[in-house]
Design an enzyme around this catalytic site. Structure first.
Site, PDB file in Angstrom:
ATOM      1  N   GLU A 112       0.846  -1.210   0.000  1.00 58.16           N
ATOM      2  CA  GLU A 112       0.000   0.000   0.000  1.00 58.16           C
ATOM      3  C   GLU A 112       0.874   1.251   0.000  1.00 58.16           C
ATOM      4  O   GLU A 112       1.695   1.459   0.898  1.00 58.16           O
ATOM      5  CB  GLU A 112      -0.926  -0.025   1.229  1.00 58.16           C
ATOM      6  CG  GLU A 112      -2.020   1.031   1.142  1.00 58.16           C
ATOM      7  CD  GLU A 112      -3.020   0.941   2.279  1.00 58.16           C
ATOM      8  OE1 GLU A 112      -3.327  -0.170   2.743  1.00 58.16           O
ATOM      9  OE2 GLU A 112      -3.477   2.009   2.716  1.00 58.16           O
ATOM     10  N   LYS A 136      -7.586  -1.480  11.235  1.00 59.32           N
ATOM     11  CA  LYS A 136      -6.930  -1.866   9.973  1.00 59.32           C
ATOM     12  C   LYS A 136      -5.713  -0.968   9.748  1.00 59.32           C
ATOM     13  O   LYS A 136      -4.663  -1.420   9.288  1.00 59.32           O
ATOM     14  CB  LYS A 136      -7.944  -1.758   8.819  1.00 59.32           C
ATOM     15  CG  LYS A 136      -7.459  -2.277   7.488  1.00 59.32           C
ATOM     16  CD  LYS A 136      -6.660  -1.274   6.665  1.00 59.32           C
ATOM     17  CE  LYS A 136      -6.292  -1.838   5.306  1.00 59.32           C
ATOM     18  NZ  LYS A 136      -5.403  -0.953   4.548  1.00 59.32           N
ATOM     19  N   ASP A 184       4.449 -14.669  11.412  1.00 60.87           N
ATOM     20  CA  ASP A 184       3.187 -15.155  10.860  1.00 60.87           C
ATOM     21  C   ASP A 184       2.110 -14.071  11.020  1.00 60.87           C
ATOM     22  O   ASP A 184       1.509 -13.935  12.091  1.00 60.87           O
ATOM     23  CB  ASP A 184       2.822 -16.437  11.621  1.00 60.87           C
ATOM     24  CG  ASP A 184       1.549 -17.077  11.130  1.00 60.87           C
ATOM     25  OD1 ASP A 184       0.778 -16.415  10.425  1.00 60.87           O
ATOM     26  OD2 ASP A 184       1.327 -18.249  11.476  1.00 60.87           O
ATOM     27  N   HIS A 234      -2.866  10.065   0.424  1.00 57.30           N
ATOM     28  CA  HIS A 234      -3.016   8.778  -0.265  1.00 57.30           C
ATOM     29  C   HIS A 234      -2.817   8.922  -1.760  1.00 57.30           C
ATOM     30  O   HIS A 234      -2.083   8.172  -2.386  1.00 57.30           O
ATOM     31  CB  HIS A 234      -4.444   8.261  -0.025  1.00 57.30           C
ATOM     32  CG  HIS A 234      -4.492   7.172   0.982  1.00 57.30           C
ATOM     33  ND1 HIS A 234      -5.467   6.208   0.978  1.00 57.30           N
ATOM     34  CD2 HIS A 234      -3.693   6.882   2.020  1.00 57.30           C
ATOM     35  CE1 HIS A 234      -5.264   5.391   1.985  1.00 57.30           C
ATOM     36  NE2 HIS A 234      -4.198   5.773   2.632  1.00 57.30           N
TER      37      HIS A 234
HETATM   38  C1  MEV Z   1      -5.989   2.747   5.014  1.00 54.42           C
HETATM   39  O1  MEV Z   1      -5.188   1.672   4.642  1.00 54.42           O
HETATM   40  C2  MEV Z   1      -6.038   2.889   6.520  1.00 54.42           C
HETATM   41  C3  MEV Z   1      -6.978   3.955   7.044  1.00 54.42           C
HETATM   42  O2  MEV Z   1      -8.284   3.760   6.525  1.00 54.42           O
HETATM   43  C4  MEV Z   1      -6.976   3.835   8.546  1.00 54.42           C
HETATM   44  C5  MEV Z   1      -7.991   4.693   9.253  1.00 54.42           C
HETATM   45  O3  MEV Z   1      -9.035   5.014   8.665  1.00 54.42           O
HETATM   46  O4  MEV Z   1      -7.748   4.991  10.439  1.00 54.42           O
HETATM   47  C6  MEV Z   1      -6.538   5.329   6.620  1.00 54.42           C
END
Ligand code: MEV
Length: 440
Positions: free
Chosen positions: A85, A279, A295, A392
């Site tokens: 990513e 995430k 792992d 991003h």
């Molecule tokens: C993207 O990989 C991760 C985010 O969505 C985490 C978040 O929203 O806190 C930017």
């Protein structure tokens, strides 16, 4: 067309590739060329990778990036991260730098206990089973001595074994629930070997326990396996600073801190947000876990179970402002190893561990958790200020440029242009089309 095949694993690599290329690709030569293109020219190295799994046809690349300036308990680290990513490494590095100028991260390993269970069925009197277990408990330790000897020399071994009655959940269901200390190894093989021996001992000793009826002697072992839920293999990481010290450029630090805390509180109470919030933490955690040959599936499963420990899925991290100090922290379960497994086999894993100055498993727990917290900080900072897309899409611009197969000259123009314009896929396509129109 029937595409099933028997005896596939017995075929040579060449034969496997020929089969797959012929069966699934409109242009078998092209598919074969792509597969071969990713082979390593060093045959020995390629063989090493071929042998990691079954039916290997080629290698699957992920970028290995590094994030410098992580100050953890006063020590500086440059952290290797394997991830696809685009914005993750940049965000980690930015957050690392930010906190290195504000005292760095504090990390503490709370506990390192691992868990394994023998799941079995016993049809009979639970009190008798309890007595049997207590009378035979030492046998489980004795009969695993050959396995635990080396681990004990390193300061680890079996910590305890308890009998658990789970018949309220499932008829006749009991467990031997064992806890382990595996020092610098993740310990999966050690734990599973011990558990399989416990299962044998359990069945054998039950046969000669006089108080058992014939039916009670007939214990059925369903399975013996470690648990990837390790709530007692836990590390805490945190950052804190005066609210005013959060100031950057023209920002208002108090507004920022309050909005940040609010964002964390939303993730504490709202599962839809908590999953995405976590995430983001896993973006950092997985990348280091992967680069250090650990792992990541085990870590993912365990971390998300931990996030649900209250009965509701919640954010792993927490934040508050107290006496004008901003605090941001998290506790995560991480069962990691720095010896055994892939750590001495995969050359890049060895390199990653050397880059981290050969950490112990506990030190690695601290580093991994810190990168998770840094990642979360970076995401929340963007989300609560500029929005996530600005950063991003800037990072994603390179991918779009590659997709459009831009020339070097076009690349420079695109990058310059999008320094001052919002990046979107459509906007870049339009810009490139215009460039090419002008040229033609
Ligand atoms: C993207 O990989 C991760 C985010 O969505 C985490 C978040 O929203 O806190 C930017």
């Amino acid at each position: 067309m029937n595409k099933t095949i028997s005896g596939f694993s017995k075929l040579s690599k060449e034969e496997k590739i020929n089969w797959i290329a012929g069966e699934y690709f409109s242009n078998p030569e092209e598919a074969t060329a792509i597969i071969r293109n990713y082979w390593n020219s060093d045959a020995k190295l390629q063989k090493l990778h071929d042998d990691f799994i079954e039916n290997t046809i080629t290698n699957f690349y992920l970028p290995l990036g590094i994030a410098p300036n992580f100050l953890i308990n006063g020590k500086s680290y440059t952290v290797p991260m394997a991830i696809e990513e685009s914005s993750v490494v940049a965000a980690a590095a930015k957050a690392a730098k930010f906190w290195s100028e504000r005292g760095g991260f504090k990390a503490t390993v709370i506990n390192t206990e691992k868990i394994g269970q023998v799941h079995f069925l016993y049809k009979g009197d639970a009190a008798k089973l309890e007595r049997f277990f207590n009378e035979n408990k030492t046998r489980f330790f004795e009969e695993t001595e050959s396995m635990t000897k080396n681990m004990q020399k390193r300061g680890g071994g079996i910590l305890d074994i308890v009998l658990k009655d789970k018949t309220d959940l499932l008829p006749n269901y009991f467990q031997l629930h064992a806890t382990f200390e595996t020092k610098d190894s993740m310990g999966a093989n050690f734990i599973n070997s011990c558990l399989e021996q416990f299962a044998k001992t359990l069945k054998k000793e039950a046969q000669s326990f006089e108080l058992f009826s014939e039916e009670e002697k007939n214990i059925q072992v369903v399975m013996s396996i470690l648990s990837n839920y390790v709530p007692n293999c836990l590390v805490r990481v945190e950052v804190s600073c005066k609210v005013d010290d959060l100031k950057e450029k023209n920002s208002n630090p108090r507004d920022f801190a309050e909005k940040f805390v609010q964002a964390v509180q939303i993730a504490e109470v709202e599962p839809y947000r908590a999953v995405t919030h976590n995430k983001g933490i896993m973006n950092g955690i997985d990348a280091v876990v992967l680069a250090t040959g650990n792992d990541f599936r085990a870590v993912e499963a365990g971390v998300h179970a931990y996030a649900s420990k209250s009965g509701r899925y919640q954010s792993l991290s927490h934040a508050k402002i107290e006496n004008d100090i901003f605090h941001f922290w998290m506790e995560v379960p991480l069962a990691l190893g720095t010896v055994g497994g892939l750590t001495s086999l995969h050359p890049l894993v060895k390199l990653a561990l050397e880059m981290l100055e050969k950490p112990s498993a506990q030190e690695l727990m601290q580093i991994v958790a810190v990168v998770g917290l840094a990642q979360n900080f970076a995401a929340l900072r963007s989300l609560t200020t500029t929005g996530i897309q600005e950063g991003h899409m800037k990072m994603h611009l390179g991918n779009i440029i590659n997709q459009l197969e831009a020339t070097d000259e076009e690349r420079i123009k695109i990058v310059n242009h999008f320094e001052h314009h919002p990046v979107s896929h459509a906007a870049v396509v339009e810009y490139v089309n215009d460039l090419r129109k002008v040229k033609s």
